[in-house]
Design a protein around this motif. Structure first.
Motif: not given
Length: 160
Positions: A1-20, A22-27
């Motif tokens: 299972t993975s979960q995605m959330c958008i963090n507007n303050n940091r301009n990154v997309l956060i993808v959470k899985t059970e084990s990790q 991942i932060r991906i910059p929008y650029e």
């Protein structure tokens, strides 16, 4: 299972899985119109691809936001971090954003003036600050200067 959330303050997309996490910059993100169709991968958990119209809306909103940022920069609001935050908080309303930025700018100027005045003023020693009160106490027979200064400090300069 993975979960995605958008963090507007940091301009990154956060993808959470059970084990990790991942932060991906929008650029670094590119929007694609392709679906994942591989025999090895299941597409049950994959959301629908972004439509071309939605992508155009996102791009036009981003370019509109950037245009507004440039306009505000040309008006003299050069702190991009503050301008972005205020423009976002005011939901892109330029009139309200300009008013709020002017208030922030005025407050900063006042604060800088006060700090400059404080730097220019020499702090007065208690004996200088209470000189007239010390003389008055001395005339009344209270000659211990240290004790008188302590008394005046405690009573905000009141001799009574």
């Amino acid at each position: 299972t993975s979960q995605m959330c958008i963090n507007n303050n940091r301009n990154v997309l956060i993808v959470k899985t059970e084990s990790q996490e991942i932060r991906i910059p929008y650029e670094q993100l590119s929007l694609s119109f392709e679906t994942i169709n591989s025999e090895n991968e299941s597409t049950n958990d994959v959301s629908e691809p972004i439509s071309k119209e939605t992508n155009e809306k996102i791009n036009s909103a981003e370019s509109e936001f950037e245009r507004k940022l440039e306009e505000l920069k040309n008006q003299g609001f050069t702190n991009e971090i503050v301008v972005r935050r205020v423009l976002t908080n005011q939901k892109g309303d330029m009139e309200r954003t300009v008013k709020r930025l002017q208030v922030i700018k005025e407050n900063m100027e006042k604060k800088q003036k006060m700090m400059e005045l404080r730097r220019q003023q020499k702090p007065m020693k208690p004996a200088e600050r209470f000189a007239d009160k010390l003389k008055e106490l001395n005339d009344k027979g209270h000659t211990n200067v240290k004790l008188n200064i302590r008394f005046l400090k405690r009573n905000n300069g009141d001799v009574e």
